[in-house]
Design a protein around this motif. Sequence first.
Motif, PDB file in Angstrom:
ATOM      1  N   ALA A 105      14.804 -82.180 -23.163  1.00  0.00           N
ATOM      2  CA  ALA A 105      14.428 -81.433 -21.967  1.00  0.00           C
ATOM      3  C   ALA A 105      14.861 -79.970 -22.081  1.00  0.00           C
ATOM      4  O   ALA A 105      14.069 -79.061 -21.801  1.00  0.00           O
ATOM      5  CB  ALA A 105      15.052 -82.080 -20.735  1.00  0.00           C
TER       6      ALA A 105
ATOM      7  N   ASN B  86      17.615 -87.378 -24.545  1.00  0.00           N
ATOM      8  CA  ASN B  86      16.673 -86.986 -23.499  1.00  0.00           C
ATOM      9  C   ASN B  86      17.046 -85.622 -22.913  1.00  0.00           C
ATOM     10  O   ASN B  86      16.170 -84.795 -22.656  1.00  0.00           O
ATOM     11  CB  ASN B  86      16.629 -88.030 -22.391  1.00  0.00           C
ATOM     12  CG  ASN B  86      16.010 -89.320 -22.849  1.00  0.00           C
ATOM     13  OD1 ASN B  86      15.397 -89.387 -23.895  1.00  0.00           O
ATOM     14  ND2 ASN B  86      16.191 -90.356 -22.065  1.00  0.00           N
TER      15      ASN B  86
ATOM     16  N   SER C  53      12.771 -78.102 -24.892  1.00  0.00           N
ATOM     17  CA  SER C  53      11.408 -77.746 -24.493  1.00  0.00           C
ATOM     18  C   SER C  53      11.413 -76.663 -23.428  1.00  0.00           C
ATOM     19  O   SER C  53      10.529 -75.801 -23.409  1.00  0.00           O
ATOM     20  CB  SER C  53      10.657 -78.983 -24.010  1.00  0.00           C
ATOM     21  OG  SER C  53      11.246 -79.501 -22.844  1.00  0.00           O
TER      22      SER C  53
ATOM     23  N   SER D 114       8.541 -79.970 -20.077  1.00  0.00           N
ATOM     24  CA  SER D 114       9.983 -79.974 -19.819  1.00  0.00           C
ATOM     25  C   SER D 114      10.280 -80.395 -18.385  1.00  0.00           C
ATOM     26  O   SER D 114      11.291 -81.055 -18.136  1.00  0.00           O
ATOM     27  CB  SER D 114      10.595 -78.611 -20.117  1.00  0.00           C
ATOM     28  OG  SER D 114      10.112 -77.637 -19.234  1.00  0.00           O
TER      29      SER D 114
ATOM     30  N   LEU E 135      10.224 -84.074 -18.486  1.00  0.00           N
ATOM     31  CA  LEU E 135      11.418 -84.570 -19.156  1.00  0.00           C
ATOM     32  C   LEU E 135      12.651 -84.469 -18.259  1.00  0.00           C
ATOM     33  O   LEU E 135      13.487 -85.377 -18.250  1.00  0.00           O
ATOM     34  CB  LEU E 135      11.660 -83.807 -20.460  1.00  0.00           C
ATOM     35  CG  LEU E 135      10.744 -84.171 -21.623  1.00  0.00           C
ATOM     36  CD1 LEU E 135      10.996 -83.221 -22.787  1.00  0.00           C
ATOM     37  CD2 LEU E 135      10.951 -85.602 -22.050  1.00  0.00           C
ATOM     38  N   PHE E 136      12.761 -83.378 -17.506  1.00  0.00           N
ATOM     39  CA  PHE E 136      13.885 -83.263 -16.574  1.00  0.00           C
ATOM     40  C   PHE E 136      13.802 -84.300 -15.462  1.00  0.00           C
ATOM     41  O   PHE E 136      14.823 -84.844 -15.033  1.00  0.00           O
ATOM     42  CB  PHE E 136      13.971 -81.859 -15.977  1.00  0.00           C
ATOM     43  CG  PHE E 136      14.714 -80.881 -16.844  1.00  0.00           C
ATOM     44  CD1 PHE E 136      16.058 -81.048 -17.107  1.00  0.00           C
ATOM     45  CD2 PHE E 136      14.068 -79.790 -17.395  1.00  0.00           C
ATOM     46  CE1 PHE E 136      16.752 -80.156 -17.898  1.00  0.00           C
ATOM     47  CE2 PHE E 136      14.737 -78.889 -18.186  1.00  0.00           C
ATOM     48  CZ  PHE E 136      16.087 -79.075 -18.440  1.00  0.00           C
TER      49      PHE E 136
END
Length: 71
Positions: free
Chosen positions: A39, A35, A42, A14, A17-18
């Motif tokens: 983020a 997206n 997760s 995560s 992803l962030f």
Amino acid sequence: MFFYALGLSLGGFSFLLFLRVFFVWFSSGNIPTINAFAAFSSFIASVQFTLFAMWFDMEANKHLRPGDPDA
């Protein structure tokens, strides 16, 4: 130990992803919805897995607490 490992790995995922969400936001000016959803999902799952792991540890080590009437 399984839930701790799962929570840590999802936490790292995560974080990546962030980073991607912020990179896309700064470069293009908009945030892709899928997206951001991935983020946040997760991140929430990693927090839940970590909390479950702590709860299971507390239940497994309940007998170690002094003065516990359930021991």
